[in-house]
Design an enzyme around this catalytic site. Structure first.
Site, PDB file in Angstrom:
ATOM      1  N   ASP A  36      -6.984   7.327  10.522  1.00  0.00           N
ATOM      2  CA  ASP A  36      -6.738   6.821   9.546  1.00  0.00           C
ATOM      3  C   ASP A  36      -5.661   6.264  10.904  1.00  0.00           C
ATOM      4  O   ASP A  36      -5.623   6.682  12.393  1.00  0.00           O
ATOM      5  CB  ASP A  36      -5.706   8.307   9.513  1.00  0.00           C
ATOM      6  CG  ASP A  36      -4.603   6.937   8.601  1.00  0.00           C
ATOM      7  OD1 ASP A  36      -4.519   7.209   7.785  1.00  0.00           O
ATOM      8  OD2 ASP A  36      -3.370   7.276   9.173  1.00  0.00           O
ATOM      9  N   HIS A  65      -8.498   3.782  -0.973  1.00  0.00           N
ATOM     10  CA  HIS A  65      -6.965   4.018  -1.766  1.00  0.00           C
ATOM     11  C   HIS A  65      -5.829   3.875  -1.227  1.00  0.00           C
ATOM     12  O   HIS A  65      -4.826   3.981  -1.974  1.00  0.00           O
ATOM     13  CB  HIS A  65      -7.130   5.633  -1.775  1.00  0.00           C
ATOM     14  CG  HIS A  65      -6.777   6.072   0.249  1.00  0.00           C
ATOM     15  ND1 HIS A  65      -8.190   5.033   1.177  1.00  0.00           N
ATOM     16  CD2 HIS A  65      -6.059   6.244   0.556  1.00  0.00           C
ATOM     17  CE1 HIS A  65      -7.805   5.659   2.031  1.00  0.00           C
ATOM     18  NE2 HIS A  65      -6.513   6.150   2.043  1.00  0.00           N
ATOM     19  N   ASP A  66      -6.295   2.467  -1.210  1.00  0.00           N
ATOM     20  CA  ASP A  66      -4.458   1.868  -0.352  1.00  0.00           C
ATOM     21  C   ASP A  66      -4.411   0.355  -1.182  1.00  0.00           C
ATOM     22  O   ASP A  66      -3.749  -0.681  -0.816  1.00  0.00           O
ATOM     23  CB  ASP A  66      -4.577   1.653   1.214  1.00  0.00           C
ATOM     24  CG  ASP A  66      -4.854   2.956   1.983  1.00  0.00           C
ATOM     25  OD1 ASP A  66      -3.672   3.717   1.135  1.00  0.00           O
ATOM     26  OD2 ASP A  66      -4.348   3.477   2.997  1.00  0.00           O
ATOM     27  N   ASP A  79     -11.165  12.780   6.781  1.00  0.00           N
ATOM     28  CA  ASP A  79     -10.629  11.762   7.132  1.00  0.00           C
ATOM     29  C   ASP A  79      -9.329  12.597   8.548  1.00  0.00           C
ATOM     30  O   ASP A  79      -9.690  13.973   7.951  1.00  0.00           O
ATOM     31  CB  ASP A  79      -9.382  11.856   6.264  1.00  0.00           C
ATOM     32  CG  ASP A  79      -8.834  10.011   5.894  1.00  0.00           C
ATOM     33  OD1 ASP A  79      -8.258   9.622   7.045  1.00  0.00           O
ATOM     34  OD2 ASP A  79      -9.587   9.590   4.696  1.00  0.00           O
ATOM     35  N   GLU A 100      -9.574   3.046  11.186  1.00  0.00           N
ATOM     36  CA  GLU A 100      -9.016   2.526  10.090  1.00  0.00           C
ATOM     37  C   GLU A 100      -8.122   1.427  11.273  1.00  0.00           C
ATOM     38  O   GLU A 100      -7.472   1.489  12.139  1.00  0.00           O
ATOM     39  CB  GLU A 100      -8.224   2.751   9.537  1.00  0.00           C
ATOM     40  CG  GLU A 100      -7.778   2.250   8.276  1.00  0.00           C
ATOM     41  CD  GLU A 100      -5.932   2.867   7.762  1.00  0.00           C
ATOM     42  OE1 GLU A 100      -5.793   2.220   7.025  1.00  0.00           O
ATOM     43  OE2 GLU A 100      -5.296   3.412   8.232  1.00  0.00           O
TER      44      GLU A 100
HETATM   45  C1  NOJ Z   1      -3.532   4.971   6.467  1.00  0.00           C
HETATM   46  C2  NOJ Z   1      -4.031   5.361   4.989  1.00  0.00           C
HETATM   47  O1  NOJ Z   1      -5.217   4.890   4.019  1.00  0.00           O
HETATM   48  C3  NOJ Z   1      -3.319   5.300   4.349  1.00  0.00           C
HETATM   49  O2  NOJ Z   1      -3.466   6.690   2.853  1.00  0.00           O
HETATM   50  C4  NOJ Z   1      -1.905   6.239   4.811  1.00  0.00           C
HETATM   51  O3  NOJ Z   1      -0.362   5.743   3.982  1.00  0.00           O
HETATM   52  C5  NOJ Z   1      -1.676   5.842   6.008  1.00  0.00           C
HETATM   53  N1  NOJ Z   1      -2.316   5.135   6.745  1.00  0.00           N
HETATM   54  C6  NOJ Z   1      -0.370   6.819   6.888  1.00  0.00           C
HETATM   55  O4  NOJ Z   1      -1.636   7.793   7.145  1.00  0.00           O
END
Ligand code: NOJ
Length: 559
Positions: free
Chosen positions: A199, A329-330, A98, A256
């Protein structure tokens, strides 16, 4: 279509904190991952995406980095990281990390310097502004709730943080910031990693004068997203990064990109523009809720889901490449969200796997997906750990929303649904740790676990193993054209893949009821061969018209 290793890859995402604890402190770690590499090899994946393992005070579980060239104590040390690289390579598994460079931790030495005085050489590494009439510089809200600005008494200015106040945004306009980031990236690539998941890559460039965002009824803050998503200089930055760093290595990159339609995504991934290989499509992740407020749910239809996949496929076709994922994970667990986590958990998990591995694009498996792990529903907010979830609870409780309502939203969409520990066995703590885990285990681990799946030849695990193998053996599953059939059908998702004379027909029932599938008259065949299915199927059955059982999935080769 140009062949590339990252198009042919199947990626497995590891959230290290919840994967495997090797030293009994209740937190997953790097040696724990090494212990499980044979398991991943057996599954058949060939790329691991490792969520952040860098030094971090863990305000946002590692997405707040205080040193990019060091490892978080909870996870081990640099020697462990080097071992992980050697061990993955020894198994022909590539490793991507990441890359979190929209912001750092407020405990990063750059920020400590930056906040120390107005004329510190690092001052301009972050985004500082004076307040307006005793208020923050603009009305933007942060993604995790509250304002996007924090006042710093020492220098009497505010700094911008799109996420938590412990995640100050870097100032990408400053060429020195970019050079530092590129050097750090090269340092990791020279260590032998195979690429980056970037990210919030579309937030690096902000509109210069940081205008106020529109206010929306019911919200205290303005929506700044039009001024920081896909901002004016983002493509220039990525092209510079590509030229100076990425192009020098044979690596993969995936960005992302929330709030990005395929027309804009195409700019990031168009191979003639030299930016990124792929980006994550968020439209699907917003299908069941208000796009601005994820806690407010809405109904969705299968035709909308098909439309999203089709639009992204058509939108990037020939120029770029897609990602295929339904959880990470989100996000909540995909079987709970898009399938059925009760009676048809196994069937629906296999059906969704069939979709993700037979559409055009690179599939991403999130840890535990391969055994059909589900959402969790803890009764008490005290059992949750995610900063976004805790902030939401606090804000809603302050507004007087009943607890059951708040918990209902949390059970449905909290990020902690995906962050409960990996369920390795039905022994205490699911074999994840020998002590108390940092977040509770999903109580269903007694039935849903790896040991169980490895013993049962009909398990979700073995279905994944098979479909991953099929994808490796059949280039059509990767490079074939894709044509949606039965576009308006609200129960069946079906499409035809073609590569030269080779044809695959995919038929998926998305619902818990029996339904009928009629093969359109323009698709003919002499012979057919069933490649994979999640129910027993009669070889001789004529597929011109068939009854599909709940969540039934079949893939045929047509001759
Ligand atoms: C996206 C990440 O996937 C998430 O887990 C994170 O909280 C935010 N970006 C901030 O870095």
């Amino acid at each position: 279509m140009e062949q590339k290793w990252w198009k042919e890859a199947v990626v497995y995402q590891i959230y290290p904190r919840s994967f495997k604890d090797s030293n009994g402190d209740g937190i997953g770690d790097l040696p724990g991952i090494i212990q499980k590499l044979d398991y991943l090899k057996n599954l058949g994946v060939n790329v691991v995406w490792l969520c952040p393992v860098y030094k971090s005070p863990n305000d946002d579980n590692g997405y707040d980095i205080s040193n990019y060239q060091d490892i978080m104590d909870d996870f081990g040390n640099m020697k462990d990281m080097e071992n992980l690289l050697t061990e993955t390579r020894g198994r022909d598994i590539k490793l991507i990390m990441d890359l979190v460079v929209n912001h750092t931790s407020d405990e990063h030495s750059w920020f400590i310097e930056s906040r120390s005085s107005l004329d510190n050489p690092y001052r301009d590494f972050y985004i500082w502004r004076k307040g307006k009439n005793g208020l923050p510089p603009n009305n933007w809200g942060s993604v995790f709730g509250g304002p996007a600005w924090e006042y710093d008494e020492k220098t009497e200015e505010y700094y911008l943080h799109l996420f938590s106040k412990k995640q100050p945004d870097l100032n990408w306009k400053n060429p020195q910031v970019r050079e530092e980031i590129y050097n750090m990236m090269k340092w990791w690539l020279d260590k032998g990693i195979d690429g980056f998941r970037m990210d919030t890559v579309n937030m690096f460039s902000k509109v210069p004068d940081l205008p106020d965002g529109k206010t929306i009824k019911g919200y205290k803050y303005g929506d700044g997203s039009p001024y920081f998503l896909n901002g004016p200089r983002i493509h220039e930055y990525l092209q510079e990064m590509n030229k100076k760093v990425l192009s020098k290595y044979d690596i993969m990159t995936v960005g992302e990109t929330p709030g990005t339609p395929p027309q804009i995504a195409a700019k990031y991934v168009n191979r003639d523009r030299y930016e990124l290989n792929m980006v994550f499509n968020f439209e699907l992740m917003e299908i069941d809720h208000d796009p601005i407020n994820k806690w407010r749910s809405k109904e969705w239809k299968l035709t909308e889901l098909k439309k999203i996949f089709t639009k992204w496929y058509e939108g990037l076709k020939e120029k770029g490449w897609n990602t295929l994922y339904m959880n990470n994970h989100d996000q909540p667990r995909m079987v709970s969200r898009f399938g059925n986590n009760k009676k048809y958990r196994i069937e629906s998990a296999k059906m969704l796997a069939t979709l993700l591995h037979t559409l055009p694009g690179t599939p991403y498996i999130y840890q535990g997906e391969e055994i059909g792990m589900t959402n969790v529903a803890f009764d008490n907010i005290e059992d949750y750990r995610d900063i976004e979830t805790l902030n939401f609870y606090r804000e809603m409780a302050k507004r007087g929303l009943p607890k059951e309502k708040i918990m209902g939203a949390i059970h449905r969409i909290s990020r902690d649904n995906a962050r409960t520990p990996m369920q390795w066995g039905n022994n205490p703590n699911a074999g994840f740790t020998t002590s108390t885990p940092w977040i509770k285990i999903n109580p269903n681990y007694r039935d849903i676990n790896v040991v169980h799946d490895l013993k049962d030849s009909n398990s979700i695990f073995y279905y994944y193993q098979k479909i991953i193998r099929l994808r490796k053996e059949n280039l059509i599953m990767i490079y074939g054209d894709c044509q949606l059939i039965l576009k308006d059908d609200e129960h069946v998702y079906s499409y035809l893949r073609t590569l030269n004379k080779d044809r695959l027909l995919i038929i998926l029932n998305f619902f818990s009821r029996q339904t009928i599938f009629n093969l359109p008259a323009n698709i003919d065949y002499q012979e057919k061969e069933l490649l994979i299915s999640n129910y027993d199927v009669e070889e001789k059955e004529d597929i011109k018209s068939i009854y599909l059982r709940p969540y039934e999935a079949r893939v045929y080769r047509l001759y």
